[in-house]
Design a protein around this motif. Structure first.
Motif, PDB file in Angstrom:
ATOM      1  N   PHE A   2       8.605 -11.242   1.509  1.00  0.00           N
ATOM      2  CA  PHE A   2       9.662 -11.110   1.943  1.00  0.00           C
ATOM      3  C   PHE A   2       9.762 -11.282   3.696  1.00  0.00           C
ATOM      4  CE2 PHE A   2       8.710  -7.078  -0.681  1.00  0.00           C
ATOM      5  CZ  PHE A   2       9.928  -7.076  -1.326  1.00  0.00           C
ATOM      6  N   VAL A  46      10.642 -11.072   7.175  1.00  0.00           N
ATOM      7  CA  VAL A  46      10.500  -9.965   7.931  1.00  0.00           C
ATOM      8  C   VAL A  46      10.613 -10.274   9.283  1.00  0.00           C
ATOM      9  CG1 VAL A  46       9.634  -8.066   6.291  1.00  0.00           C
ATOM     10  CG2 VAL A  46       8.310  -9.457   7.735  1.00  0.00           C
ATOM     11  N   LEU A  98       6.211 -11.866   4.795  1.00  0.00           N
ATOM     12  CA  LEU A  98       5.374 -10.588   4.487  1.00  0.00           C
ATOM     13  C   LEU A  98       4.970 -10.796   2.895  1.00  0.00           C
ATOM     14  CD1 LEU A  98       5.889  -6.853   5.159  1.00  0.00           C
ATOM     15  CD2 LEU A  98       4.795  -7.683   2.760  1.00  0.00           C
ATOM     16  N   GLU A 107      -4.446   1.033  -2.952  1.00  0.00           N
ATOM     17  CA  GLU A 107      -3.844   1.927  -1.693  1.00  0.00           C
ATOM     18  C   GLU A 107      -2.565   1.712  -1.359  1.00  0.00           C
ATOM     19  OE1 GLU A 107      -6.814   1.822   1.433  1.00  0.00           O
ATOM     20  OE2 GLU A 107      -6.952  -0.246   1.341  1.00  0.00           O
ATOM     21  N   SER A 108      -1.742   2.444  -0.677  1.00  0.00           N
ATOM     22  CA  SER A 108      -0.640   2.256  -0.216  1.00  0.00           C
ATOM     23  C   SER A 108      -0.179   1.159   0.486  1.00  0.00           C
ATOM     24  CB  SER A 108      -0.017   3.696   0.498  1.00  0.00           C
ATOM     25  OG  SER A 108       1.250   3.637   1.130  1.00  0.00           O
ATOM     26  N   GLY A 109       0.761   0.310   0.199  1.00  0.00           N
ATOM     27  CA  GLY A 109       1.256  -0.783   0.565  1.00  0.00           C
ATOM     28  C   GLY A 109       0.712  -2.007   0.072  1.00  0.00           C
ATOM     29  N   CYS A 110      -0.276  -1.726  -0.888  1.00  0.00           N
ATOM     30  CA  CYS A 110      -0.901  -3.092  -1.475  1.00  0.00           C
ATOM     31  C   CYS A 110       0.080  -3.790  -2.206  1.00  0.00           C
ATOM     32  CB  CYS A 110      -2.316  -2.658  -2.053  1.00  0.00           C
ATOM     33  SG  CYS A 110      -1.944  -1.962  -3.932  1.00  0.00           S
ATOM     34  N   GLY A 111       1.268  -3.574  -2.686  1.00  0.00           N
ATOM     35  CA  GLY A 111       2.149  -4.383  -3.483  1.00  0.00           C
ATOM     36  C   GLY A 111       2.254  -3.848  -5.083  1.00  0.00           C
ATOM     37  N   LYS A 112       1.996  -2.616  -5.170  1.00  0.00           N
ATOM     38  CA  LYS A 112       2.135  -2.066  -6.508  1.00  0.00           C
ATOM     39  C   LYS A 112       3.276  -2.026  -6.788  1.00  0.00           C
ATOM     40  CE  LYS A 112      -0.125   1.858  -5.816  1.00  0.00           C
ATOM     41  NZ  LYS A 112      -0.361   1.702  -4.365  1.00  0.00           N
ATOM     42  N   SER A 113       4.239  -1.512  -6.271  1.00  0.00           N
ATOM     43  CA  SER A 113       5.584  -1.359  -6.677  1.00  0.00           C
ATOM     44  C   SER A 113       6.393  -2.495  -6.599  1.00  0.00           C
ATOM     45  CB  SER A 113       6.468  -0.369  -5.586  1.00  0.00           C
ATOM     46  OG  SER A 113       5.851   1.011  -5.852  1.00  0.00           O
ATOM     47  N   THR A 114       6.057  -3.411  -5.675  1.00  0.00           N
ATOM     48  CA  THR A 114       6.747  -4.710  -5.569  1.00  0.00           C
ATOM     49  C   THR A 114       6.394  -5.476  -6.825  1.00  0.00           C
ATOM     50  OG1 THR A 114       6.444  -4.472  -3.049  1.00  0.00           O
ATOM     51  CG2 THR A 114       7.181  -6.751  -3.933  1.00  0.00           C
ATOM     52  N   HIS A 144      13.367  -7.275  -7.735  1.00  0.00           N
ATOM     53  CA  HIS A 144      13.503  -8.273  -6.760  1.00  0.00           C
ATOM     54  C   HIS A 144      13.196  -9.747  -7.499  1.00  0.00           C
ATOM     55  CE1 HIS A 144      12.620  -5.283  -3.652  1.00  0.00           C
ATOM     56  NE2 HIS A 144      11.293  -4.970  -4.156  1.00  0.00           N
ATOM     57  N   GLU A 194       4.373   5.467 -10.522  1.00  0.00           N
ATOM     58  CA  GLU A 194       3.916   6.789  -9.847  1.00  0.00           C
ATOM     59  C   GLU A 194       4.667   7.750 -10.534  1.00  0.00           C
ATOM     60  OE1 GLU A 194       1.432   6.868  -7.644  1.00  0.00           O
ATOM     61  OE2 GLU A 194       1.361   5.218  -6.324  1.00  0.00           O
ATOM     62  N   PRO A 197      -0.430  -7.675   6.216  1.00  0.00           N
ATOM     63  CA  PRO A 197       0.354  -8.752   5.053  1.00  0.00           C
ATOM     64  C   PRO A 197       1.465  -9.851   5.437  1.00  0.00           C
ATOM     65  CG  PRO A 197       1.574  -6.658   5.006  1.00  0.00           C
ATOM     66  CD  PRO A 197       0.490  -6.439   6.114  1.00  0.00           C
TER      67      PRO A 197
HETATM   68  N1  LIG Z   1      12.339  -4.505   0.487  1.00  0.00           N
HETATM   69  C1  LIG Z   1      11.330  -4.860   1.200  1.00  0.00           C
HETATM   70  N2  LIG Z   1      11.557  -5.437   2.442  1.00  0.00           N
HETATM   71  C2  LIG Z   1      10.327  -5.991   3.165  1.00  0.00           C
HETATM   72  N3  LIG Z   1       9.054  -5.514   2.946  1.00  0.00           N
HETATM   73  C3  LIG Z   1       8.838  -4.939   1.607  1.00  0.00           C
HETATM   74  C4  LIG Z   1       9.841  -4.618   0.748  1.00  0.00           C
HETATM   75  N4  LIG Z   1       9.340  -3.862  -0.146  1.00  0.00           N
HETATM   76  C5  LIG Z   1       8.216  -3.594   0.030  1.00  0.00           C
HETATM   77  N5  LIG Z   1       7.848  -4.249   1.247  1.00  0.00           N
HETATM   78  C6  LIG Z   1       6.372  -4.288   1.756  1.00  0.00           C
HETATM   79  O1  LIG Z   1       5.787  -4.829   0.920  1.00  0.00           O
HETATM   80  C7  LIG Z   1       4.298  -4.303   1.086  1.00  0.00           C
HETATM   81  C8  LIG Z   1       3.768  -3.605  -0.424  1.00  0.00           C
HETATM   82  O2  LIG Z   1       4.919  -2.513  -0.545  1.00  0.00           O
HETATM   83  P1  LIG Z   1       4.983  -1.702  -2.086  1.00  0.00           P
HETATM   84  O3  LIG Z   1       5.869  -0.648  -1.831  1.00  0.00           O
HETATM   85  O4  LIG Z   1       4.930  -2.658  -3.169  1.00  0.00           O
HETATM   86  O5  LIG Z   1       3.485  -1.008  -1.950  1.00  0.00           O
HETATM   87  P2  LIG Z   1       2.933   0.017  -2.917  1.00  0.00           P
HETATM   88  O6  LIG Z   1       1.459  -0.423  -3.269  1.00  0.00           O
HETATM   89  O7  LIG Z   1       3.689   0.242  -4.071  1.00  0.00           O
HETATM   90  O8  LIG Z   1       2.674   1.427  -2.011  1.00  0.00           O
HETATM   91  P3  LIG Z   1       2.853   2.819  -2.275  1.00  0.00           P
HETATM   92  O9  LIG Z   1       1.375   3.348  -2.879  1.00  0.00           O
HETATM   93  O10 LIG Z   1       3.073   3.324  -1.037  1.00  0.00           O
HETATM   94  O11 LIG Z   1       3.692   3.210  -3.176  1.00  0.00           O
HETATM   95  C9  LIG Z   1       4.348  -3.276   2.160  1.00  0.00           C
HETATM   96  O12 LIG Z   1       3.884  -3.868   3.294  1.00  0.00           O
HETATM   97  C10 LIG Z   1       5.895  -2.954   2.135  1.00  0.00           C
HETATM   98  O13 LIG Z   1       6.050  -2.645   3.639  1.00  0.00           O
END
Ligand SMILES: Nc1ncnc2c1ncn2[C@@H]1O[C@H](COP(=O)(O)OP(=O)(O)OP(=O)(O)O)[C@@H](O)[C@H]1O
Ligand SMILES: [Mg+2]
Length: 312
Positions: free
Chosen positions: A14, A16, A21, A42-49, A58, A172, A271
């Motif tokens: 992304f 940013v 990022l 853990e939170s923010g590692c990119g699972k949802s992305t 995306h 989740e 990141p």
């Molecule tokens: N649309 C976006 N634009 C910019 N950065 C993004 C976007 N979506 C996610 N990120 C960033 O990408 C990284 C991964 O985010 P993501 O939501 O995929 O993590 P996650 O593992 O699903 O976390 P969680 O367990 O909190 O759901 C984070 O640093 C987040 O801030």
């Protein structure tokens, strides 16, 4: 091997403020039909992305995604809509993903109507779907806010099933629910998988959930895949220092078993514009010089057990 999905060196970056990022930074794996593929970290590692990139919420930055032997990496528009017939997403927070002004039956009918089904048929199918996910007919005319979290997630599941997808990305799906309800929803997902021959990507930060539901588990750290193995193997024999720390934090069921919880020290790397080298280096107690300069390659250390670490 009956592969349904292959992801090759997938990246999602992304733009940013401050740079680029690297949310997902070179992930590769294949999933077999009927499998449940767990994704933890853990939170923010990119699972949802990762999940959102696979289903094209995306657009990927680079790499390849093959689904049912078709390259879907750079599809757009109509092709993305067509993909939703075969691949669906279940969200963490059913409430925010459901339109509060629509009744339950209308929410479940909506994807069918968009897909061109006649209203009467769509209503019948939606009614069947409600039964399939254990929602009583009495809720057809209710609104999402009138239902508890578990029932709302059942609506999300029914809606995801409407177009008969083959693969469902569950992000989740039980994290927002009470523990007692979590088990019911997990069991429903398992029953539906068996009945409908579904394949799941199951994203969670909850290791006891992943242990219960997944056939294999991939561990992510800051956009990278650090370890992948069959669930039993991963829990019995974690190899990556990050996986070991993660698993040490799971409460042991056996109260006699002394378990040492490993606390991670050091800062999580950013990141944004990441430096070369292992992303985990700053927190790793086994760190050596090479870890700070070279990206570790993913290696198969045992049949089906992959790990990316310089010190294995
Ligand atoms: N649309 C976006 N634009 C910019 N950065 C993004 C976007 N979506 C996610 N990120 C960033 O990408 C990284 C991964 O985010 P993501 O939501 O995929 O993590 P996650 O593992 O699903 O976390 P969680 O367990 O909190 O759901 C984070 O640093 C987040 O801030
Ligand atoms: Mg997430």
């Amino acid at each position: 091997m009956n592969v349904i999905l292959t992801v090759e060196n997938l990246k999602k970056h992304f733009e940013v403020p401050g740079g680029n990022l690297h949310a997902v930074d070179g992930i590769s794996f294949s999933i077999k039909k009927g499998e449940t593929f767990g994704v933890v970290g853990e939170s923010g590692c990119g699972k949802s992305t990762l999940g959102r990139t696979i289903i094209h919420i995306h657009q990927p930055t680079s790499g390849r995604i093959y689904f049912e032997n078709e390259d879907i990496t750079f599809i757009s528009g109509r092709q993305c809509r067509d993909l939703l017939r075969r691949m669906q997403f279940i969200f963490q927070d059913p409430y925010s993903s459901l339109n509060p002004r629509m009744t339950v039956i209308d929410i479940i009918m909506e994807p069918l109507l968009i897909d061109g089904m006649k209203k009467r048929d769509a209503r019948q199918r939606a009614s069947n779907l409600m039964e399939m996910v254990g929602l009583s007919k009495a809720f057809e005319t209710s609104y999402p806010h009138e239902l508890d979290g578990g029932r709302r997630q059942r609506i999300g599941i029914a809606r995801a099933l409407a177009l008969e997808p083959k693969l469902i990305i569950c992000d989740e799906p039980v994290s927002a629910l009470d523990v007692s309800i979590q088990a019911q929803i997990l069991n429903l997902l398992l029953e539906l998988q068996e009945e409908l021959k579904l394949t799941y990507i199951f994203i969670t930060h909850d290791l006891s959930v992943v242990k219960h539901i997944s056939d294999r588990v991939m561990v992510m750290y800051l956009g990278n895949m650090v370890e992948l193995a069959e669930t039993k193997e991963l829990f019995r024999n974690p190899l990556h220092p990050y996986t070991k720390a993660l698993l040490s934090a799971v409460p042991s069921i056996n109260i006699d078993e002394k378990q040492k919880r490993e606390i991670l020290h050091g800062e999580i790397a950013s990141p944004i514009n990441p430096m070369p080298g292992c992303r985990f280096a700053a927190r790793c107690k086994h760190v050596t010089e090479i870890c700070k300069t070279d990206d570790p390659k993913l290696m198969e250390v045992k049949a089906g057990h992959f790990v990316a670490c310089h010190n294995i």
